[in-house]
Design a protein around this motif. Structure first.
Motif, PDB file in Angstrom:
ATOM      1  N   THR A  54      -5.837  -3.733 -12.631  1.00 44.41           N
ATOM      2  CA  THR A  54      -5.227  -3.444 -11.192  1.00 44.41           C
ATOM      3  C   THR A  54      -3.953  -2.728 -11.628  1.00 44.41           C
ATOM      4  O   THR A  54      -3.441  -2.916 -12.568  1.00 44.41           O
ATOM      5  CB  THR A  54      -5.380  -4.359 -10.356  1.00 44.41           C
ATOM      6  OG1 THR A  54      -4.621  -3.731  -9.028  1.00 44.41           O
ATOM      7  CG2 THR A  54      -4.350  -5.693 -10.695  1.00 44.41           C
ATOM      8  N   SER A  93      -9.298  -4.893   1.948  1.00 46.30           N
ATOM      9  CA  SER A  93      -9.024  -4.007   0.777  1.00 46.30           C
ATOM     10  C   SER A  93      -8.389  -2.519   0.905  1.00 46.30           C
ATOM     11  O   SER A  93      -7.854  -1.735   0.079  1.00 46.30           O
ATOM     12  CB  SER A  93     -10.456  -3.510  -0.144  1.00 46.30           C
ATOM     13  OG  SER A  93     -11.211  -4.589  -0.185  1.00 46.30           O
ATOM     14  N   GLU A 108      -9.908  -8.871  10.382  1.00 46.36           N
ATOM     15  CA  GLU A 108      -9.173  -8.185   9.061  1.00 46.36           C
ATOM     16  C   GLU A 108      -8.242  -9.170   8.294  1.00 46.36           C
ATOM     17  O   GLU A 108      -7.750 -10.017   8.818  1.00 46.36           O
ATOM     18  CB  GLU A 108      -8.198  -7.218   9.447  1.00 46.36           C
ATOM     19  CG  GLU A 108      -7.713  -6.284   8.331  1.00 46.36           C
ATOM     20  CD  GLU A 108      -7.203  -4.744   8.746  1.00 46.36           C
ATOM     21  OE1 GLU A 108      -6.867  -4.613   9.880  1.00 46.36           O
ATOM     22  OE2 GLU A 108      -7.024  -4.038   7.713  1.00 46.36           O
ATOM     23  N   ARG A 109      -8.543  -8.950   6.884  1.00 47.15           N
ATOM     24  CA  ARG A 109      -7.508  -9.898   5.937  1.00 47.15           C
ATOM     25  C   ARG A 109      -7.175  -9.009   4.874  1.00 47.15           C
ATOM     26  O   ARG A 109      -7.362  -7.848   5.039  1.00 47.15           O
ATOM     27  CB  ARG A 109      -8.676 -11.153   5.358  1.00 47.15           C
ATOM     28  CG  ARG A 109      -9.428 -10.643   4.236  1.00 47.15           C
ATOM     29  CD  ARG A 109     -10.107  -9.624   4.035  1.00 47.15           C
ATOM     30  NE  ARG A 109     -10.631  -9.323   2.850  1.00 47.15           N
ATOM     31  CZ  ARG A 109     -10.198  -8.545   1.827  1.00 47.15           C
ATOM     32  NH1 ARG A 109      -9.054  -7.946   2.029  1.00 47.15           N
ATOM     33  NH2 ARG A 109     -10.850  -8.285   0.680  1.00 47.15           N
ATOM     34  N   GLY A 161      -5.817  -8.912   0.846  1.00 46.73           N
ATOM     35  CA  GLY A 161      -5.877  -9.408  -0.394  1.00 46.73           C
ATOM     36  C   GLY A 161      -5.272  -8.175  -1.548  1.00 46.73           C
ATOM     37  O   GLY A 161      -5.021  -7.423  -1.211  1.00 46.73           O
ATOM     38  N   MET A 162      -5.150  -9.238  -2.737  1.00 47.41           N
ATOM     39  CA  MET A 162      -4.880  -8.383  -3.675  1.00 47.41           C
ATOM     40  C   MET A 162      -5.598  -8.884  -5.149  1.00 47.41           C
ATOM     41  O   MET A 162      -5.850 -10.088  -5.221  1.00 47.41           O
ATOM     42  CB  MET A 162      -3.553  -8.640  -4.241  1.00 47.41           C
ATOM     43  CG  MET A 162      -2.486  -7.853  -2.997  1.00 47.41           C
ATOM     44  SD  MET A 162      -0.622  -7.916  -3.574  1.00 47.41           S
ATOM     45  CE  MET A 162      -0.858  -6.680  -5.163  1.00 47.41           C
ATOM     46  N   SER A 163      -5.795  -8.111  -6.044  1.00 47.53           N
ATOM     47  CA  SER A 163      -6.196  -8.819  -7.351  1.00 47.53           C
ATOM     48  C   SER A 163      -5.473  -9.774  -7.900  1.00 47.53           C
ATOM     49  O   SER A 163      -5.786 -10.903  -8.561  1.00 47.53           O
ATOM     50  CB  SER A 163      -6.512  -7.766  -8.209  1.00 47.53           C
ATOM     51  OG  SER A 163      -7.332  -6.666  -7.879  1.00 47.53           O
ATOM     52  N   ASP A 197       3.613  -3.906  -1.314  1.00 51.05           N
ATOM     53  CA  ASP A 197       3.237  -3.550  -0.209  1.00 51.05           C
ATOM     54  C   ASP A 197       4.603  -3.696   0.919  1.00 51.05           C
ATOM     55  O   ASP A 197       5.310  -4.494   0.670  1.00 51.05           O
ATOM     56  CB  ASP A 197       2.173  -4.453   0.691  1.00 51.05           C
ATOM     57  CG  ASP A 197       0.910  -4.180  -0.119  1.00 51.05           C
ATOM     58  OD1 ASP A 197       0.177  -5.149  -0.489  1.00 51.05           O
ATOM     59  OD2 ASP A 197       0.573  -2.805  -0.393  1.00 51.05           O
ATOM     60  N   LYS A 246       4.549   0.661  -3.786  1.00 48.08           N
ATOM     61  CA  LYS A 246       3.975   1.147  -5.214  1.00 48.08           C
ATOM     62  C   LYS A 246       3.174   2.441  -4.844  1.00 48.08           C
ATOM     63  O   LYS A 246       2.658   2.691  -3.950  1.00 48.08           O
ATOM     64  CB  LYS A 246       2.985   0.123  -5.737  1.00 48.08           C
ATOM     65  CG  LYS A 246       1.982  -0.210  -4.584  1.00 48.08           C
ATOM     66  CD  LYS A 246       1.235  -1.489  -5.049  1.00 48.08           C
ATOM     67  CE  LYS A 246       0.444  -2.078  -3.878  1.00 48.08           C
ATOM     68  NZ  LYS A 246       0.018  -3.304  -4.204  1.00 48.08           N
ATOM     69  N   ASN A 278      -8.828   1.376  -5.630  1.00 45.86           N
ATOM     70  CA  ASN A 278      -7.596   1.988  -6.090  1.00 45.86           C
ATOM     71  C   ASN A 278      -7.298   3.106  -6.857  1.00 45.86           C
ATOM     72  O   ASN A 278      -8.192   2.917  -8.044  1.00 45.86           O
ATOM     73  CB  ASN A 278      -6.676   0.840  -6.414  1.00 45.86           C
ATOM     74  CG  ASN A 278      -6.491  -0.335  -5.422  1.00 45.86           C
ATOM     75  OD1 ASN A 278      -6.625  -0.453  -4.543  1.00 45.86           O
ATOM     76  ND2 ASN A 278      -5.921  -1.397  -5.977  1.00 45.86           N
TER      77      ASN A 278
HETATM   78  P1  AMP Z   1      -6.106  -4.255  -5.611  1.00 43.16           P
HETATM   79  O1  AMP Z   1      -5.151  -3.555  -6.106  1.00 43.16           O
HETATM   80  O2  AMP Z   1      -7.452  -4.006  -5.794  1.00 43.16           O
HETATM   81  O3  AMP Z   1      -5.688  -5.881  -5.852  1.00 43.16           O
HETATM   82  O4  AMP Z   1      -5.514  -3.928  -3.971  1.00 43.16           O
HETATM   83  C1  AMP Z   1      -4.854  -4.689  -3.445  1.00 43.16           C
HETATM   84  C2  AMP Z   1      -4.002  -3.728  -2.308  1.00 43.16           C
HETATM   85  O5  AMP Z   1      -5.060  -3.257  -1.365  1.00 43.16           O
HETATM   86  C3  AMP Z   1      -3.097  -4.516  -1.631  1.00 43.16           C
HETATM   87  O6  AMP Z   1      -1.728  -4.725  -2.467  1.00 43.16           O
HETATM   88  C4  AMP Z   1      -2.802  -3.621  -0.433  1.00 43.16           C
HETATM   89  O7  AMP Z   1      -2.274  -2.547  -0.553  1.00 43.16           O
HETATM   90  C5  AMP Z   1      -4.492  -2.967  -0.144  1.00 43.16           C
HETATM   91  N1  AMP Z   1      -5.108  -4.135   0.901  1.00 43.16           N
HETATM   92  C6  AMP Z   1      -5.816  -5.140   0.629  1.00 43.16           C
HETATM   93  N2  AMP Z   1      -6.201  -5.557   1.805  1.00 43.16           N
HETATM   94  C7  AMP Z   1      -5.512  -4.703   2.789  1.00 43.16           C
HETATM   95  C8  AMP Z   1      -5.724  -4.445   4.272  1.00 43.16           C
HETATM   96  N3  AMP Z   1      -6.424  -5.472   4.924  1.00 43.16           N
HETATM   97  N4  AMP Z   1      -4.941  -3.669   4.735  1.00 43.16           N
HETATM   98  C9  AMP Z   1      -4.301  -2.834   4.192  1.00 43.16           C
HETATM   99  N5  AMP Z   1      -4.219  -2.580   2.884  1.00 43.16           N
HETATM  100  C10 AMP Z   1      -4.778  -3.760   2.217  1.00 43.16           C
END
Ligand code: AMP
Ligand code: MCA
Length: 511
Positions: free
Chosen positions: A169, A283, A304-305, A307-309, A389, A406, A415
């Motif tokens: 990621t 996501s 709504e929640r 998360g991040m990898s 974020d 970012k 992403n």
């Molecule tokens: P990833 O790189 O796949 O881990 O994506 C994580 C990123 O997805 C986070 O840093 C946020 O920018 C975005 N994200 C995840 N959940 C949400 C949400 N409910 N609302 C807005 N952005 C989100």
């Protein structure tokens, strides 16, 4: 020492009746029923196959296969064998796969039969000794070889800090980084979510997400498995078919695009969803329109929640009372998780002020695979992870994400890193430079758009650029539109002003 292996915890949650259905496929030619005993035996056989290879401990097992229950069984097998699961998006092409395999150096690669030719070549060249195939019709050499193995296996003994998975990621610098997640990261988060989202005996999950990312593989699958709950399993999302199964299910998880597409179904109403207990979104940002349309059409309030990898789930809107779920926010930090907002100098900000979101807790990863320097940059001196974020925490404690520091586009929940695409476009013949941005899109939330400047005297055709990219990179990353311009807007520092480009093209896909 108790065994902190995630599979051991999941197995302990299997229902007493192992012959009950754990997974029922919804879009195979005929429904297939996999019992809990099938999951136990199947993962034992595959784990024994891995064990028979005498791999070094914590070997990476890279997997790029179409979604199937066997792929889920493979994941469980890697966990119980004490190795490291490395899921890869099925849309990745040779260049992307070569990078991941070169970076992770997997001992084993499992790919779909149709890709065996080019994947095995990349893998063997990188030093991988074992490449198996796994197809979504229950064929492939992985299953042929596992079929010869015993169906009993003693789960490896893991500590909470032992590596369980690597998720690539955050390629803001153009190349992805492998987020290292431990058994403890994953189990602690799954346990917190089980409590936070009110999982109860008898829950049934509709699983319609890919299982090569956190949302589908960890949040959805662990949610059901850790509750001994049946999953109605879609290899591909089909809104109408998913809606039809909501009469017998209770939980659904999706990225916003899935909700947008369900809302386009005339059959979506109170009656169709009255059996359901919980709709989770994440996501990517869930638009307020989607949130309120859903309430009006179904009577349910989406939870709504965020998360991040790197951190699995960090915040969530409350399960109860439903009325406390606030559209446009990602709710409160999960129990045990610290979330704070800091300014550019790392100073605390008063409630409601916008700054960089930082997180701390048992859900936060240990770092990026073989990138200690990069890892250090992303943590504060006092050990908080910088999410990249931008957001605020209001006086009541609700977290709102207002943007990203970012350079990232999230399209249909995937992403896309502009730096990666720009790097490839800039190498194309006749291109002097380019800027890749995300613009609002009614279906995908954000759509990738490229703006490029041709070399002096050169002419560049946008359609040819798209065709060239389609041959190189995952389809979801390819710009939906390419603009050829004389120059890119720059500020006095010479930095491309992507905000101006986003403003200029914000109505490009207006519904
Ligand atoms: P990833 O790189 O796949 O881990 O994506 C994580 C990123 O997805 C986070 O840093 C946020 O920018 C975005 N994200 C995840 N959940 C949400 C949400 N409910 N609302 C807005 N952005 C989100
Ligand atoms: C497909 N296409 C896309 C996308 N998906 N374009 C942009 N963005 C996308 N996400 C394009 C393809 O390139 C193709 O275009 C055309 O749409 C049809 O492709 P197909 O695969 O059939 O599309 P689909 O089946 O309609 O897929 C849409 C989808 C899928 C179901 C929304 O994107 C999806 O499952 N997204 C979920 C992603 C996810 O699981 N995210 C969680 C990440 P062409 O024909 O021109 O090539 S985990 C995360 O973010 C954190 C940790 C968290 O908080 O969860």
């Amino acid at each position: 020492m108790p065994n902190a292996n995630l599979y051991a915890a999941l197995r302990a949650a299997f229902p007493a009746d192992l012959d009950a259905t754990a997974v029922e496929t919804a879009d195979t030619p005929a429904p297939l029923h996999y019992t809990w005993r099938d999951l136990e035996r199947g993962s034992a056989m595959v784990a024994n196959l891995l064990q028979s290879l005498a791999l070094p401990p914590a070997s990476r097992i890279a997997v790029q296969v179409d979604k199937s229950v066997e792929a889920l069984v493979l994941y469980l097998a890697v966990l119980r064998a004490g190795h490291v699961f490395l899921p890869l998006n099925t849309a990745y092409q040779a260049g992307e796969i070569a990078y991941f395999i070169g970076n992770a150096e997997p001992a084993v690669v499992v790919c779909s039969g149709r890709n065996f030719g080019w994947v095995s070549q990349i893998a063997f060249q990188a030093g991988t000794k074992h490449v198996y195939t796994l197809n979504d019709d229950r064929t492939g050499t992985l299953l042929d070889r596992a079929a010869q193995q015993a169906d009993r296996h003693t789960v490896a003994h893991s500590s909470a800090d032992d590596l369980a998975a690597i998720l690539y990621t955050s390629g803001t610098t153009g190349r992805s980084k492998g987020a290292m997640l431990s058994h403890g990261n994953l189990l602690s988060n799954a346990q917190v979510l089980k409590q936070a989202w009110g999982w109860v005996p008898g829950d049934v999950l509709i699983h319609a997400l890919p299982i090569f990312h956190v949302h589908g593989l960890f949040v959805a699958s662990h949610g059901a498995l850790l509750n001994g709950s049946k999953m109605i399993w879609f290899a591909r999302f089909d809104p109408r078919a998913a809606l039809a199964r909501m009469r017998e299910a209770t939980v659904f998880m999706g990225v916003p695009t899935l909700y947008v597409r369900l809302l386009a179904e005339p059959g979506l109403d109170h009656a169709a969803t009255q059996h359901m207990r919980l709709f989770v979104s994440g996501s990517a940002p869930l638009l307020i329109e989607t949130f309120t349309d859903w309430q009006r059409r179904t009577g349910h309030t989406i939870l709504e929640r965020y998360g991040m990898s790197e951190t699995v789930m960090l915040t969530s809107n409350p399960y109860r009372p439903e009325a406390a779920r606030r559209g446009g926010t990602v709710g409160f930090p999960l129990p045990g998780v610290g979330v704070r907002v800091r300014d550019d100098q790392g100073r605390a900000l008063p409630a409601g002020e916008i700054g960089g979101i930082e997180v701390r807790g048992p859900n936060v990863f240990s770092g990026y695979w073989r990138m200690p320097e990069k890892t250090k940059e992303e943590f504060t001196p006092d050990g908080w992870f910088k999410t990249g974020d931008v957001g605020r925490i209001d006086p009541e404690g609700y977290v709102t994400i207002v943007g990203r520091s970012k350079d990232l586009v999230i399209s249909g929940g995937y992403n896309v890193y502009p730096a990666e695409i720009e790097g490839i476009v800039n190498e194309l013949p006749g291109v002097a430079e380019s800027a890749v941005i995300g613009v609002p899109h009614p279906d995908f939330g954000e759509a990738v758009v490229a703006v490029l400047v041709p070399r002096p005297g050169a002419t560049v055709d946008g359609a040819a650029v798209v065709a060239a990219l389609k041959a190189k990179i995952a389809n979801f990353k390819v710009p939906k539109q390419v603009f050829v311009v004389a120059e890119l807007p720059r500020n006095t520092m010479g930095k491309v002003q992507k905000n101006l480009l986003r403003e200029q093209h914000k109505a490009l896909f207006a519904a």
